[in-house]
Design a protein around this motif. Structure first.
Motif, PDB file in Angstrom:
ATOM      1  N   LYS A  18     -12.232  23.841  -8.174  1.00 28.02           N
ATOM      2  CA  LYS A  18     -11.714  22.485  -8.121  1.00 28.02           C
ATOM      3  C   LYS A  18     -10.886  22.199  -9.373  1.00 28.02           C
ATOM      4  N   GLN A  19      -9.697  21.659  -9.184  1.00 28.47           N
ATOM      5  CA  GLN A  19      -8.857  21.304 -10.312  1.00 28.47           C
ATOM      6  C   GLN A  19      -9.435  20.061 -10.994  1.00 28.47           C
ATOM      7  N   LEU A  20      -9.676  20.175 -12.280  1.00 32.32           N
ATOM      8  CA  LEU A  20     -10.295  19.074 -13.014  1.00 32.32           C
ATOM      9  C   LEU A  20      -9.225  18.161 -13.604  1.00 32.32           C
ATOM     10  N   THR A  21      -9.465  16.878 -13.483  1.00 38.10           N
ATOM     11  CA  THR A  21      -8.559  15.922 -14.112  1.00 38.10           C
ATOM     12  C   THR A  21      -8.868  15.841 -15.610  1.00 38.10           C
ATOM     13  N   SER A  22      -7.924  15.363 -16.372  1.00 40.05           N
ATOM     14  CA  SER A  22      -8.139  15.232 -17.815  1.00 40.05           C
ATOM     15  C   SER A  22      -9.237  14.215 -18.108  1.00 40.05           C
ATOM     16  N   ASP A  23      -9.320  13.150 -17.302  1.00 42.25           N
ATOM     17  CA  ASP A  23     -10.383  12.156 -17.501  1.00 42.25           C
ATOM     18  C   ASP A  23     -11.752  12.787 -17.298  1.00 42.25           C
ATOM     19  N   PHE A  24     -11.881  13.634 -16.289  1.00 41.20           N
ATOM     20  CA  PHE A  24     -13.162  14.290 -16.030  1.00 41.20           C
ATOM     21  C   PHE A  24     -13.506  15.245 -17.163  1.00 41.20           C
ATOM     22  N   GLN A  25     -12.525  15.961 -17.675  1.00 42.29           N
ATOM     23  CA  GLN A  25     -12.769  16.876 -18.787  1.00 42.29           C
ATOM     24  C   GLN A  25     -13.244  16.122 -20.031  1.00 42.29           C
ATOM     25  N   VAL A  26     -12.660  14.960 -20.264  1.00 37.96           N
ATOM     26  CA  VAL A  26     -13.103  14.131 -21.394  1.00 37.96           C
ATOM     27  C   VAL A  26     -14.540  13.668 -21.182  1.00 37.96           C
ATOM     28  N   ARG A  27     -14.891  13.347 -19.923  1.00 36.23           N
ATOM     29  CA  ARG A  27     -16.270  12.934 -19.641  1.00 36.23           C
ATOM     30  C   ARG A  27     -17.247  14.081 -19.900  1.00 36.23           C
ATOM     31  N   LEU A  28     -16.869  15.285 -19.538  1.00 37.20           N
ATOM     32  CA  LEU A  28     -17.729  16.437 -19.818  1.00 37.20           C
ATOM     33  C   LEU A  28     -17.969  16.569 -21.319  1.00 37.20           C
ATOM     34  N   PHE A  29     -16.908  16.475 -22.082  1.00 37.78           N
ATOM     35  CA  PHE A  29     -17.021  16.584 -23.540  1.00 37.78           C
ATOM     36  C   PHE A  29     -17.874  15.444 -24.100  1.00 37.78           C
ATOM     37  N   THR A  30     -17.645  14.239 -23.607  1.00 38.28           N
ATOM     38  CA  THR A  30     -18.370  13.071 -24.100  1.00 38.28           C
ATOM     39  C   THR A  30     -19.864  13.203 -23.835  1.00 38.28           C
ATOM     40  N   ARG A  31     -20.214  13.713 -22.658  1.00 35.42           N
ATOM     41  CA  ARG A  31     -21.632  13.891 -22.335  1.00 35.42           C
ATOM     42  C   ARG A  31     -22.288  14.910 -23.261  1.00 35.42           C
TER      43      ARG A  31
END
Length: 328
Positions: free
Chosen positions: A4-17
């Protein structure tokens, strides 16, 4: 399965978590050094944040998680309230379990995390019950159970895998192979060098993944969860990571070569992902600073909440413990 292609917002959420989990547990490390702050044994998962974040971020709302003694990351990634979680770790009345569970047997049903057991290998049999209920009620949910490489040799884990294979239950077994079982190295307690290959004996797919690569964990989780959700039965994922602290905070890791710790520190999942997002232009230093400051503020507020919460009164000792049977 195509990733699945990840959006930049989702990638930031992963990092934030991951940052929030690390900040929360580092605060627990600090509180352990203070008198009368945290009762009992604190068992942390510093260095394993990518596993909790990657797996839990792939779940649907109706999916269930069953955790173990290193549960803080799983629960935080799932959205547990920081204040009540910290209060429970402090054994306070405003905790998620009103001070009765402490850190090792946390239950947060509002985020579909109904049970945690610190008994080594006890989680998978509990997960069999949860997954059987999902299957029996024809629900679309999957049960995900986390356990370590040390627990993987317990008879209870093999029994759970065997039964879930027979009944084709929707369970994803997640073995967090962090290299240590107590003070024993992996090669000292496991005859199998690749735990995920044991899945073949129970008629389920088993795969290994770099447990310090949050996106790799996320993508493999999606793939295996789809297998479980489609009615094909259970699946097994072995995440290769590392335990950066002792078995508990009373364990100072005198048995670990400092050079080994230094080498794994360079593979830190948070540092690694931060570098990747910086290089991709998704994060900049200012945004990283804001994420870190927000995590620190939230954790500080949780500690203040826990400090202000009273200890449970003695007359509540038997409340919220038993369910009264009803007459049919």
């Amino acid at each position: 399965m195509k990733e699945k292609q990840l959006t930049s917002d989702f990638q930031v959420r992963l990092f934030t978590r991951m940052v929030l989990i690390r900040t929360f547990e580092e605060k627990i490390v600090a509180l352990c050094r203070e008198s009368y702050q945290l009762p009992g044994m604190q068992i942390l998962a510093n260095g394993q944040e990518a596993v909790a974040t990657g797996v839990v971020s792939a779940l649907e709302p109706d999916d269930i998680i069953v955790s173990n003694h290193r549960s803080h990351g799983h629960l935080l990634a799932r959205g547990a309230d920081l204040n009540s979680l910290m209060a429970e770790i402090m054994a306070k009345a405003d905790g998620v379990n009103h001070g009765k569970a402490g850190t090792l047997h946390l239950s947060v049903p509002e985020i579909n995390a109904p049970m945690t057991s610190t008994v080594v290998g006890a989680g998978p049999p509990l997960a069999v019950g949860a997954a059987f209920a999902q299957q029996y009620q024809a629900l679309n949910g999957v049960t995900v159970v986390f356990f370590g490489d040390g627990a993987a040799a317990e008879g209870s884990v093999h029994e759970a895998m065997n039964l879930s294979g027979i009944w084709k239950l929707p369970i994803l077994f997640v073995c967090e192979n962090n290299g240590w079982a107590g003070a024993q190295r992996f090669e000292e307690h496991s005859a199998a060098r690749q735990i995920h290959k044991r899945a073949q004996g129970y008629d389920m797919p088993g795969q290994s993944v770099d447990g310090n690569d949050v996106e790799a964990v996320y993508h493999l989780s999606l793939e295996l969860l789809e297998h479980c959700r489609s009615g094909k039965g259970p699946a097994f994922m072995e995440t290769m990571t590392y335990r950066m602290r002792g078995h508990g905070e009373q364990d100072h890791q005198h048995y670990v070569n400092p050079e080994e710790l230094e080498a794994w520190a360079l593979k830190c999942p948070i540092i690694r992902y931060r570098r990747a997002l910086l290089n991709a232009g998704i994060l900049d230093k200012n945004k990283i600073q804001r994420i870190e400051q927000d995590a620190e503020a939230r954790v500080a507020a949780a500690v203040a909440f826990g400090d202000a919460s009273p200890y449970p009164e003695s007359d509540t000792a038997m409340t919220d413990v038993f369910v009264q049977a009803f007459n049919s």
